[in-house]
Design a protein around this motif. Structure first.
Motif, PDB file in Angstrom:
ATOM      1  N   LEU A 122      28.564  25.188  21.674  1.00  0.00           N
ATOM      2  CA  LEU A 122      28.916  24.710  20.341  1.00  0.00           C
ATOM      3  C   LEU A 122      29.314  25.860  19.417  1.00  0.00           C
ATOM      4  O   LEU A 122      30.140  25.670  18.509  1.00  0.00           O
ATOM      5  N   ASP A 123      28.757  27.040  19.640  1.00  0.00           N
ATOM      6  CA  ASP A 123      29.145  28.208  18.829  1.00  0.00           C
ATOM      7  C   ASP A 123      30.621  28.540  19.011  1.00  0.00           C
ATOM      8  O   ASP A 123      31.242  29.130  18.123  1.00  0.00           O
ATOM      9  N   ARG A 124      31.180  28.164  20.155  1.00  0.00           N
ATOM     10  CA  ARG A 124      32.588  28.456  20.447  1.00  0.00           C
ATOM     11  C   ARG A 124      33.503  27.262  20.126  1.00  0.00           C
ATOM     12  O   ARG A 124      34.695  27.317  20.356  1.00  0.00           O
ATOM     13  N   TRP A 125      32.916  26.194  19.625  1.00  0.00           N
ATOM     14  CA  TRP A 125      33.654  24.946  19.409  1.00  0.00           C
ATOM     15  C   TRP A 125      33.898  24.806  17.909  1.00  0.00           C
ATOM     16  O   TRP A 125      33.222  24.045  17.218  1.00  0.00           O
ATOM     17  N   SER A 126      34.890  25.510  17.387  1.00  0.00           N
ATOM     18  CA  SER A 126      35.067  25.595  15.941  1.00  0.00           C
ATOM     19  C   SER A 126      36.127  24.660  15.381  1.00  0.00           C
ATOM     20  O   SER A 126      36.174  24.435  14.166  1.00  0.00           O
ATOM     21  N   ASP A 127      36.995  24.112  16.239  1.00  0.00           N
ATOM     22  CA  ASP A 127      38.139  23.359  15.724  1.00  0.00           C
ATOM     23  C   ASP A 127      37.940  21.843  15.750  1.00  0.00           C
ATOM     24  O   ASP A 127      38.861  21.099  15.407  1.00  0.00           O
TER      25      ASP A 127
END
Length: 280
Positions: free
Chosen positions: A114-119
């Motif tokens: 989730l930390d890499r799921w920004s968009d």
């Protein structure tokens, strides 16, 4: 909260009351004193005796055969998931294993994802509709997605709930049906009972919808929001079961490519990034 000692009977009675007699070829015997079909009418449609059906609703007969359950499901016009729920109630089999819900913590691996799921707005929701974790964009989309919040409380008890969801009635009904789906036949679960009792006491709308006994797991759909920062958004969503924690559900929201909502979501993401930077 319904009485745990007759969950099958209460489910049958609730679903029978939702059937419109005008949709069935039943004789009208004068003024009706109950909503929906009478017991004898439902028994006739299911091909069982009125006496036996009455015993089922009263809790004096608790374990009908699978054939009888299938007939009742057809007569009640239940979907696949509600039919599965009916069988679980009759067999006293929880749909979710007790051991699987001891831990409501999100795994470190999923947190890193989730930390890499920004968009996209993404949230992990627990068995009782508690928000376990979410992306900053999810929280910018819906403040109710902040970790520690409960989506049922947000929908039924938050003053802003009805104004925030454009289709509030659909959202509220779906949340309640989803809670019943995850609860299965385990209605005596103390944490579930506490949640339902409090919502029933404080919200007449929750009490009304809970009494319908709708059962539906939300796997996909559309939600319309009135966001205070960017205005109206129409988003699709998909849900995914977390394999290592089956009580947890991953919600992923997305907009149609090229739509006004996609542009609004991009703007909202910029607002979320700016808010994070200011906090840092």
């Amino acid at each position: 909260m319904e009485h745990g000692d007759n969950a099958l009977g209460e489910f049958l009675r609730a679903r029978r009351s939702l059937l419109d007699p005008a949709d069935f070829a039943v004789l009208d015997h004068g003024q009706r004193r109950v909503e929906g079909l009478r017991r004898e009418e439902l028994a006739f449609l299911a091909g069982v005796s009125t006496h036996y059906y009455a015993r089922l609703e009263q809790g004096r007969a608790r374990h009908p055969s699978r054939a009888v359950l299938d007939s009742l499901a057809r007569a009640l016009e239940l979907g696949d998931e509600a039919k599965k729920h009916l069988h679980a109630l009759a067999e006293d089999l929880p749909l979710v294993k007790v051991a699987a819900r001891r831990n409501e913590r999100v795994s470190p691996e999923l947190l890193r994802l989730l930390d890499r799921w920004s968009d996209q707005p993404v949230a992990v929701i627990g068995r009782y509709r508690d928000v376990l974790t979410s992306t900053p964009l999810a929280q910018a989309l819906n403040p109710g997605f902040a970790p520690g919040h409960n989506l049922l409380y947000e929908a039924f008890l938050s003053p802003a709930g009805e104004g925030f969801y454009v289709d509030w009635e659909i959202v509220a009904a779906g949340a309640v049906a989803g809670l019943r789906s995850s609860a299965g036949s385990d209605l005596a679960d103390p944490q579930l009972k506490e949640l339902v009792d409090e919502l029933s006491r404080r919200s007449p709308e929750f009490r009304r919808i809970w009494a319908r006994h709708d059962v539906q797991e939300r796997t996909s759909g559309t939600k319309r929001y009135l966001n205070p920062l960017v205005g109206p958004l129409t988003l699709e969503y998909q849900t995914f079961r977390v394999n290592e924690a089956p009580d947890q559900t991953l919600f992923v929201f997305f907009a149609e490519t090229g739509s006004v909502s996609e542009q609004a979501l991009v703007l909202l993401a910029s607002c979320a990034e700016l808010s994070d930077a200011n906090r840092g």
